[in-house]
Motif scaffolding. Structure first.
Motif, mmCIF file in Angstrom:
data_model
loop_
_atom_site.group_PDB
_atom_site.id
_atom_site.type_symbol
_atom_site.label_atom_id
_atom_site.label_comp_id
_atom_site.label_asym_id
_atom_site.label_seq_id
_atom_site.Cartn_x
_atom_site.Cartn_y
_atom_site.Cartn_z
ATOM 1 N N PHE A 162 43.982 38.477 -33.865
ATOM 2 C CA PHE A 162 43.129 39.321 -33.810
ATOM 3 C C PHE A 162 42.549 39.355 -35.104
ATOM 4 N N GLU A 163 43.189 38.747 -35.639
ATOM 5 C CA GLU A 163 41.667 38.640 -37.276
ATOM 6 C C GLU A 163 40.800 37.608 -36.988
ATOM 7 N N ASP A 164 41.225 36.562 -36.360
ATOM 8 C CA ASP A 164 40.344 35.496 -35.824
ATOM 9 C C ASP A 164 38.746 36.131 -35.000
ATOM 10 N N LEU A 165 39.725 37.167 -34.815
ATOM 11 C CA LEU A 165 38.173 37.215 -33.517
ATOM 12 C C LEU A 165 37.710 39.036 -34.161
ATOM 13 N N GLY A 166 38.518 39.070 -35.386
ATOM 14 C CA GLY A 166 37.076 40.565 -36.064
ATOM 15 C C GLY A 166 38.049 41.732 -35.528
ATOM 16 N N TYR A 167 39.162 42.062 -34.723
ATOM 17 C CA TYR A 167 39.520 43.162 -33.962
ATOM 18 C C TYR A 167 40.954 43.470 -35.275
ATOM 19 N N ASN A 168 41.153 44.669 -35.230
ATOM 20 C CA ASN A 168 42.496 45.288 -35.956
ATOM 21 C C ASN A 168 43.212 45.495 -34.722
ATOM 22 N N LEU A 169 44.005 45.204 -34.957
ATOM 23 C CA LEU A 169 45.568 45.250 -33.551
ATOM 24 C C LEU A 169 46.176 46.352 -34.150
ATOM 25 N N GLU A 170 46.342 46.893 -35.356
ATOM 26 C CA GLU A 170 46.981 48.589 -35.296
ATOM 27 C C GLU A 170 45.483 49.477 -34.495
ATOM 28 N N GLU A 171 44.941 48.950 -35.059
ATOM 29 C CA GLU A 171 43.423 50.106 -34.565
ATOM 30 C C GLU A 171 43.488 50.068 -32.740
ATOM 31 N N TYR A 172 43.401 48.658 -32.486
ATOM 32 C CA TYR A 172 43.108 49.236 -31.462
ATOM 33 C C TYR A 172 45.152 49.363 -30.573
ATOM 34 N N VAL A 173 45.764 49.404 -31.088
ATOM 35 C CA VAL A 173 46.585 49.841 -30.194
ATOM 36 C C VAL A 173 47.762 51.043 -30.964
ATOM 37 N N TYR A 174 47.081 51.510 -31.630
ATOM 38 C CA TYR A 174 47.572 53.130 -31.882
ATOM 39 C C TYR A 174 46.409 54.379 -31.046
ATOM 40 N N ARG A 175 45.682 53.828 -30.520
ATOM 41 C CA ARG A 175 44.408 55.013 -29.935
ATOM 42 C C ARG A 175 45.572 56.155 -29.090
ATOM 43 N N ASN A 176 44.908 56.871 -29.017
ATOM 44 C CA ASN A 176 45.471 57.645 -28.181
ATOM 45 C C ASN A 176 43.725 58.078 -27.691
#
Length: 625
Positions: A546-560
């Protein structure tokens, strides 16, 4: 089969664990001359042999496709890590079990998607076969990669890697897909022409024909279909399950597999309406096989395999019409052969101790029930439709009849859940254990009661009323698991739980969109595979991807997700109205129950109208609704 490849495979088998996984030649295997068929279809399961060989869908498709003289269907499963290492060292590509033929030489390669955490195995198997990972890099010289199964109702994380997605029940559409492929193969047209033609078949989704953009909240902000592909895709269903194809032989493995028995599917679909359950939504409507058809299949399958156990399978087997009559008839027919009959999925409110006694007369095991939640409030939120009295009455009757082992399944992380609900799990388990101990002390059977409590972490799934709900954070899950570890101490109690990090990744893919595909590819590049196996799963590897591609894993998964927004999978319809799902979501928040339409009025899910389908209760010798 080339002799060189077969010899090379044979040479490495003594050097790997469980070489039987790769030997083939089992009883009832179908091996055709690949030079004499028009379509070579590799059926792939992205996990090891023991898991793959237990899967009913592969059994059905394998025998169904091989019924055609112009098709050869062969099996290919994920090689375990030691076998893969030897294969790469010896330049051995991924091969099928029947002819030990190169998978890359097949016309079609079909993966079943049963579990999100096997996705990296798909990439690994493509690479091991020498097949480019991405659809755009594969010309007509490579197999057409097609996927299906329950996870195909949100295939977006795999969108760049697959050519075609089959939505719904494969038996209903696979023949049309093969016919279209045959016509294209003879025409010499381009791969794009093939995809265009396939996209005209109902239930066939070609991801490359769709452009989709998302906002930061994961909602779809642009959706465009091209090449004449439909904007909405509906799943395929078998209208008459009783007359649908079912194999009369199963391949008999030489080694133990996860479910080593005759699996007889008695019904498909469920109307209980549990709000967390994806299977309960995507397999609607309810359709049963008749008693006569089931008994006929049982005779043929026992005769062709020699198995000593028949498992009557469905999402809720105790709901099958006249299940007691069917089970008793099968027991009577096979009592002299010592063949047992098992009902793997029983509800507390429809469980019969008398039936259980008869079923376990041949081979007595423990009993398993799934209250799912620890308090009545939360059981009503999820629309489980059972209460504490149901569970205590059932377990009391079972203890009095001599059972001493009971397993209880629960989930944590459900919408609206509080720590009181978690404590409720422990309280309920203790009540069952205390009840069992009291009965034990007042009986001649002094063997101690064992109550196993298994708690998984709830992962919100697409096409359910909880598809909009947030996944619990790691901190929340850990706090709840620690609470249960503290509460569930005692000589009659045991507690097992799922890895919170693994559940987190499952949640990423379950509601993932196309952006997560490149994360998956990156994770595979740095070593991810067999993620569903604890000894191989590495959460830090996924964090790095996730970090290598500039994404935040936790923000992605904890979505309502927004109730009114367009979801990444909204173009894929299972037949249940989104309006119904929203209504059920609101009823969950308001702690309102929805009755089972099998025994009450229509609840308005829309499945029969949207799919032009019927509920068929053949087991009760009546059908239609």
């Amino acid at each position: 089969m080339t002799i060189d490849l077969a010899n090379k495979i044979q040479e490495i088998l003594p050097e790997v664990s469980k070489p039987t996984r790769y030997m083939g030649n089992e009883l009832n295997m179908i091996k055709k001359d690949l030079n004499l068929v028009k379509v070579k279809f590799a059926l792939a399961f992205p996990d090891v042999y023991e898991v793959a060989m237990s899967h009913l869908g592969i059994k059905i498709l394998y025998h169904l496709l091989n019924e055609r003289e112009d098709v050869a269907a062969e099996r290919v499963y994920a090689p375990w890590v030691d076998m893969e290492k030897k294969m790469r060292e010896n330049d051995i590509p991924l091969f099928t079990l029947e002819n030990r033929a190169k998978v890359a030489d097949f016309d079609m390669l079909g993966f079943t998607l049963q579990y999100e955490m096997s996705y990296t195995n798909i990439l690994n198997m493509l690479d091991l076969a020498g097949i480019p990972l991405r659809s755009e890099d594969r010309g007509k010289e490579f197999p057409l990669v097609i996927v299906g199964g329950p996870c195909a109702f949100n295939p977006e994380p795999l969108a760049p890697f697959v050519d075609v997605v089959l939505l719904g029940e494969a038996e209903a559409a696979i023949g049309e897909v093969v016919d279209e492929y045959l016509a294209w193969k003879d025409s010499g047209a381009s791969k794009e022409e093939l995809l265009k033609n396939l996209s005209k078949i109902e239930g066939i989704y070609v991801p490359s024909f769709y452009e989709i953009d998302y906002n930061d909240d994961g909602e779809v902000v642009r959706f465009e279909a091209s090449n004449g592909a439909p904007e909405i895709l509906k799943k395929r269903v078998i209208q008459n399950l009783d007359e649908s194809y079912y194999p009369e032989k199963f391949i008999l493995p030489y080694m133990g597999i996860v479910h080593d028995r005759v699996t007889l599917e008695v019904a498909r679909g469920c109307t209980r309406g549990c709000r967390f359950c994806q299977a309960g939504m995507i397999y609607r409507p309810v359709r049963e096989r008749s008693h006569e058809r089931i008994k006929d299949l049982a005779r043929k399958l026992i005769e062709s395999t020699g198995y000593e156990e028949i498992s009557l399978s469905s999402l809720s087997t105790s709901d099958y019409s006249r299940i007691e009559d069917l089970a008793k008839e099968l027991l009577e027919e096979y009592k002299n052969q010592r063949v047992s009959v098992a009902l793997p999925s029983m509800r507390v409110d429809s469980f019969s101790v008398d039936l259980a006694k008869e079923l376990q007369a041949v081979r007595k095991t423990g009993l398993t029930f799934a209250p799912e939640a620890g308090t009545q409030r939360l059981r009503d939120v999820i629309n489980k439709g059972i209460d504490e009295e149901d569970l205590l009455k059932t377990t009391e009757a079972a203890f009095k009849e001599g059972w001493r082992r009971v397993k209880l399944y629960f989930m944590m992380g459900l919408p609206t859940e509080t720590l009181e609900d978690i404590r409720g799990i422990a309280d309920l388990a203790k009540k069952v254990a205390e009840l069992g101990d009291e009965i034990r002390r007042n009986s001649d059977n002094k063997r101690r009661v064992k109550v196993g409590v298994s708690v998984s972490t709830f992962v919100p799934k697409t096409h359910t009323p909880f598809q909009w709900s947030k996944f619990n954070t790691l901190e929340e899950i850990k706090e709840k698991q620690q609470l249960l570890r503290n509460e569930l101490r005692g000589k009659d109690l045991s507690f097992t739980w799922t890895d919170p990090y693994l559940s987190t990744m499952e949640a990423v893919f379950a509601r993932g969109d196309r952006r997560v595909a490149e994360v998956m590819e990156r994770a595979w590049e740095i070593g991810a595979k067999f993620d569903g196996w604890s000894e191989h799963f590495d959460y830090q590897r996924w964090q790095k991807a996730f970090e290598d591609l500039g994404y935040n894993l936790e923000e992605y998964v904890y979505r309502n997700f927004n109730l009114e927004g367009r979801l990444p999978w909204d173009h894929l319809e299972v037949g249940v109205d989104k309006r119904y799902l929203r209504k059920e979501y609101q009823k969950a928040i308001d702690v309102e129950l929805t009755p089972d339409c099998r025994f009450n009025n229509c609840t308005g899910c829309g499945i029969l109208k949207n799919l032009d389908a019927r509920i068929s209760l053949m087991g009760g010798e009546n059908s239609g609704k």
